[in-house]
Design a protein around this motif. Structure first.
Motif, PDB file in Angstrom:
ATOM      1  N   PHE A   1      15.047 -24.029 -22.482  1.00  0.00           N
ATOM      2  CA  PHE A   1      13.890 -23.490 -21.920  1.00  0.00           C
ATOM      3  C   PHE A   1      14.393 -22.596 -20.576  1.00  0.00           C
ATOM      4  O   PHE A   1      13.616 -21.464 -20.294  1.00  0.00           O
ATOM      5  N   SER A   2      15.143 -23.164 -19.818  1.00  0.00           N
ATOM      6  CA  SER A   2      15.514 -22.438 -18.717  1.00  0.00           C
ATOM      7  C   SER A   2      16.427 -21.048 -19.105  1.00  0.00           C
ATOM      8  O   SER A   2      16.692 -20.115 -18.091  1.00  0.00           O
ATOM      9  N   GLN A   3      16.973 -21.031 -20.187  1.00  0.00           N
ATOM     10  CA  GLN A   3      17.451 -19.927 -20.644  1.00  0.00           C
ATOM     11  C   GLN A   3      16.589 -18.808 -20.876  1.00  0.00           C
ATOM     12  O   GLN A   3      16.831 -17.598 -20.866  1.00  0.00           O
ATOM     13  N   LYS A   4      15.402 -19.162 -21.319  1.00  0.00           N
ATOM     14  CA  LYS A   4      14.422 -18.238 -21.793  1.00  0.00           C
ATOM     15  C   LYS A   4      13.845 -17.375 -20.664  1.00  0.00           C
ATOM     16  O   LYS A   4      13.526 -16.435 -20.417  1.00  0.00           O
ATOM     17  N   ALA A   5      13.682 -18.160 -19.430  1.00  0.00           N
ATOM     18  CA  ALA A   5      13.353 -17.501 -18.012  1.00  0.00           C
ATOM     19  C   ALA A   5      14.562 -18.257 -17.193  1.00  0.00           C
ATOM     20  O   ALA A   5      14.440 -19.018 -16.480  1.00  0.00           O
ATOM     21  N   PRO A   6      15.734 -17.306 -17.070  1.00  0.00           N
ATOM     22  CA  PRO A   6      16.834 -17.966 -16.304  1.00  0.00           C
ATOM     23  C   PRO A   6      16.786 -18.547 -15.015  1.00  0.00           C
ATOM     24  O   PRO A   6      17.428 -19.290 -14.517  1.00  0.00           O
ATOM     25  N   TYR A   7      15.714 -17.953 -14.223  1.00  0.00           N
ATOM     26  CA  TYR A   7      15.334 -18.210 -12.810  1.00  0.00           C
ATOM     27  C   TYR A   7      15.302 -20.029 -12.820  1.00  0.00           C
ATOM     28  O   TYR A   7      15.537 -20.567 -11.719  1.00  0.00           O
ATOM     29  N   PHE A   8      14.457 -20.366 -13.796  1.00  0.00           N
ATOM     30  CA  PHE A   8      14.174 -21.789 -13.662  1.00  0.00           C
ATOM     31  C   PHE A   8      15.368 -22.572 -13.894  1.00  0.00           C
ATOM     32  O   PHE A   8      15.442 -23.714 -13.439  1.00  0.00           O
ATOM     33  N   ALA A   9      16.476 -21.878 -14.320  1.00  0.00           N
ATOM     34  CA  ALA A   9      17.899 -22.794 -14.284  1.00  0.00           C
ATOM     35  C   ALA A   9      18.251 -23.205 -12.927  1.00  0.00           C
ATOM     36  O   ALA A   9      19.091 -24.156 -12.822  1.00  0.00           O
ATOM     37  N   THR A  10      17.845 -22.674 -12.005  1.00  0.00           N
ATOM     38  CA  THR A  10      18.230 -22.819 -10.609  1.00  0.00           C
ATOM     39  C   THR A  10      17.937 -24.107 -10.028  1.00  0.00           C
ATOM     40  O   THR A  10      18.471 -24.812  -9.136  1.00  0.00           O
ATOM     41  N   ILE A  11      16.773 -24.865 -10.603  1.00  0.00           N
ATOM     42  CA  ILE A  11      16.271 -26.104 -10.347  1.00  0.00           C
ATOM     43  C   ILE A  11      16.841 -27.280 -11.150  1.00  0.00           C
ATOM     44  O   ILE A  11      16.470 -28.641 -11.060  1.00  0.00           O
ATOM     45  N   ARG A  12      17.630 -26.880 -12.387  1.00  0.00           N
ATOM     46  CA  ARG A  12      17.849 -27.820 -13.312  1.00  0.00           C
ATOM     47  C   ARG A  12      16.775 -28.542 -13.932  1.00  0.00           C
ATOM     48  O   ARG A  12      16.972 -29.761 -13.722  1.00  0.00           O
ATOM     49  N   PRO A  13      15.622 -28.073 -14.160  1.00  0.00           N
ATOM     50  CA  PRO A  13      14.460 -28.924 -14.825  1.00  0.00           C
ATOM     51  C   PRO A  13      15.018 -29.792 -15.785  1.00  0.00           C
ATOM     52  O   PRO A  13      15.671 -29.564 -16.853  1.00  0.00           O
ATOM     53  N   ARG A  14      14.158 -31.094 -15.905  1.00  0.00           N
ATOM     54  CA  ARG A  14      14.665 -32.126 -16.913  1.00  0.00           C
ATOM     55  C   ARG A  14      13.034 -32.462 -17.306  1.00  0.00           C
ATOM     56  O   ARG A  14      12.344 -33.110 -16.729  1.00  0.00           O
ATOM     57  N   PHE A  15      12.715 -31.760 -18.472  1.00  0.00           N
ATOM     58  CA  PHE A  15      11.356 -31.986 -18.992  1.00  0.00           C
ATOM     59  C   PHE A  15      11.137 -33.452 -19.697  1.00  0.00           C
ATOM     60  O   PHE A  15      12.104 -33.851 -20.091  1.00  0.00           O
ATOM     61  N   THR A  16      10.062 -33.955 -19.423  1.00  0.00           N
ATOM     62  CA  THR A  16       9.740 -35.337 -19.644  1.00  0.00           C
ATOM     63  C   THR A  16       8.479 -35.574 -20.608  1.00  0.00           C
ATOM     64  O   THR A  16       8.378 -36.406 -21.339  1.00  0.00           O
ATOM     65  N   GLU A  17       7.639 -34.401 -20.618  1.00  0.00           N
ATOM     66  CA  GLU A  17       6.360 -34.571 -21.285  1.00  0.00           C
ATOM     67  C   GLU A  17       5.726 -32.993 -21.529  1.00  0.00           C
ATOM     68  O   GLU A  17       5.851 -32.342 -20.460  1.00  0.00           O
ATOM     69  N   ILE A  18       5.527 -32.755 -22.582  1.00  0.00           N
ATOM     70  CA  ILE A  18       4.841 -31.371 -23.177  1.00  0.00           C
ATOM     71  C   ILE A  18       3.978 -31.603 -24.024  1.00  0.00           C
ATOM     72  O   ILE A  18       4.389 -32.304 -25.200  1.00  0.00           O
ATOM     73  N   ARG A  19       2.702 -31.616 -23.861  1.00  0.00           N
ATOM     74  CA  ARG A  19       1.715 -31.567 -24.868  1.00  0.00           C
ATOM     75  C   ARG A  19       0.563 -30.597 -24.363  1.00  0.00           C
ATOM     76  O   ARG A  19       0.707 -30.373 -23.267  1.00  0.00           O
ATOM     77  N   PRO A  20      -0.473 -30.448 -25.162  1.00  0.00           N
ATOM     78  CA  PRO A  20      -1.603 -29.612 -24.965  1.00  0.00           C
ATOM     79  C   PRO A  20      -2.132 -30.228 -23.492  1.00  0.00           C
ATOM     80  O   PRO A  20      -2.454 -31.286 -23.453  1.00  0.00           O
ATOM     81  N   ASN A  21      -2.271 -29.087 -22.783  1.00  0.00           N
ATOM     82  CA  ASN A  21      -2.821 -29.287 -21.456  1.00  0.00           C
ATOM     83  C   ASN A  21      -2.402 -30.329 -20.449  1.00  0.00           C
ATOM     84  O   ASN A  21      -2.721 -30.847 -19.555  1.00  0.00           O
ATOM     85  N   ARG A  22      -0.957 -30.566 -20.804  1.00  0.00           N
ATOM     86  CA  ARG A  22      -0.115 -31.353 -19.838  1.00  0.00           C
ATOM     87  C   ARG A  22       1.315 -31.172 -20.202  1.00  0.00           C
ATOM     88  O   ARG A  22       1.842 -31.147 -21.203  1.00  0.00           O
ATOM     89  N   ALA A  23       1.929 -30.775 -18.992  1.00  0.00           N
ATOM     90  CA  ALA A  23       3.365 -30.853 -18.927  1.00  0.00           C
ATOM     91  C   ALA A  23       4.237 -31.338 -17.685  1.00  0.00           C
ATOM     92  O   ALA A  23       3.317 -31.487 -16.814  1.00  0.00           O
ATOM     93  N   GLU A  24       5.223 -32.032 -17.773  1.00  0.00           N
ATOM     94  CA  GLU A  24       5.699 -32.605 -16.766  1.00  0.00           C
ATOM     95  C   GLU A  24       7.557 -32.518 -16.765  1.00  0.00           C
ATOM     96  O   GLU A  24       7.738 -32.432 -17.971  1.00  0.00           O
ATOM     97  N   LEU A  25       7.803 -32.353 -15.750  1.00  0.00           N
ATOM     98  CA  LEU A  25       9.440 -32.308 -15.673  1.00  0.00           C
ATOM     99  C   LEU A  25       9.865 -32.936 -14.269  1.00  0.00           C
ATOM    100  O   LEU A  25       9.158 -33.084 -13.412  1.00  0.00           O
ATOM    101  N   VAL A  26      11.328 -33.213 -14.095  1.00  0.00           N
ATOM    102  CA  VAL A  26      11.818 -33.614 -12.895  1.00  0.00           C
ATOM    103  C   VAL A  26      12.734 -32.510 -12.410  1.00  0.00           C
ATOM    104  O   VAL A  26      13.639 -32.044 -13.232  1.00  0.00           O
ATOM    105  N   ILE A  27      12.577 -32.387 -11.141  1.00  0.00           N
ATOM    106  CA  ILE A  27      13.622 -31.599 -10.390  1.00  0.00           C
ATOM    107  C   ILE A  27      14.722 -32.553  -9.634  1.00  0.00           C
ATOM    108  O   ILE A  27      14.269 -33.396  -8.804  1.00  0.00           O
ATOM    109  N   PRO A  28      15.642 -32.603 -10.124  1.00  0.00           N
ATOM    110  CA  PRO A  28      16.884 -33.503  -9.534  1.00  0.00           C
ATOM    111  C   PRO A  28      17.115 -33.144  -7.913  1.00  0.00           C
ATOM    112  O   PRO A  28      17.369 -31.876  -7.834  1.00  0.00           O
TER     113      PRO A  28
END
Length: 161
Positions: free
Chosen positions: A30-57
């Motif tokens: 996912f971070s490679q699709k929009a490389p700027y997101f890689a700067t926070i090293r997101p760890r997605f924990t949930e994706i479903r319609p109407n809700r998404a969740e990730l952790v920024i370490p």
């Protein structure tokens, strides 16, 4: 079903490598699709319609001068969560683009931060092209450190031809 949601479902249930490694692989992709997101090293924990969740370490690379997670890193996490939610939620005949973000910083971001994006199902199918996505960032102790709205412009896809 969107390609993001399909990839999430497949990667989070990989039988050989397991869900932890699968979700890490998804987060990297996912971070490679929009490389700027890689700067926070997101760890997605949930994706479903109407809700998404990730952790920024919480790590030095996202710190501000106070040693807490920088405000713009928080916004980056909120936008990444919103993007995953939008891709998982939008009807196939529509497209989206962010048009604005309003956030309030409510506490110091002194731990890993869980970024959450949420909408209601009816928001994607109504006549109003303005879709507000509720976003918030939460510390490990449950304290909300940032909250707000990311506004999307949702319109029909142009006819192929």
């Amino acid at each position: 079903m969107s390609s993001v949601l399909t990839l999430w479902q497949k990667s989070s249930s990989l039988p050989v490598v397991g869900p932890v490694l699968g979700t890490r692989l998804f987060s990297f992709a996912f971070s490679q699709k929009a490389p700027y997101f890689a700067t926070i090293r997101p760890r997605f924990t949930e994706i479903r319609p109407n809700r998404a969740e990730l952790v920024i370490p919480k790590r030095r690379g996202v710190h501000n001068h106070l040693g807490t997670v920088h405000a713009i890193a928080l916004c980056n996490g909120l936008e990444a969560a919103m993007g995953a939610l939008a891709e998982a939620s939008i009807p196939g005949d529509r497209r989206w683009i962010p048009k604005g973000m309003e956030v309030s910083y409510t506490a110091k971001a002194t731990s890993d931060i869980t970024c959450v994006a949420e909408t209601d199902p009816g928001q994607w199918t109504g006549d109003d092209p303005d879709v507000p996505v509720r976003v918030r960032g939460v510390r490990d102790d449950g304290t909300v450190v940032v909250e707000g709205v990311i506004r999307l412009w949702v319109t029909p896809k142009p006819p192929r031809g």
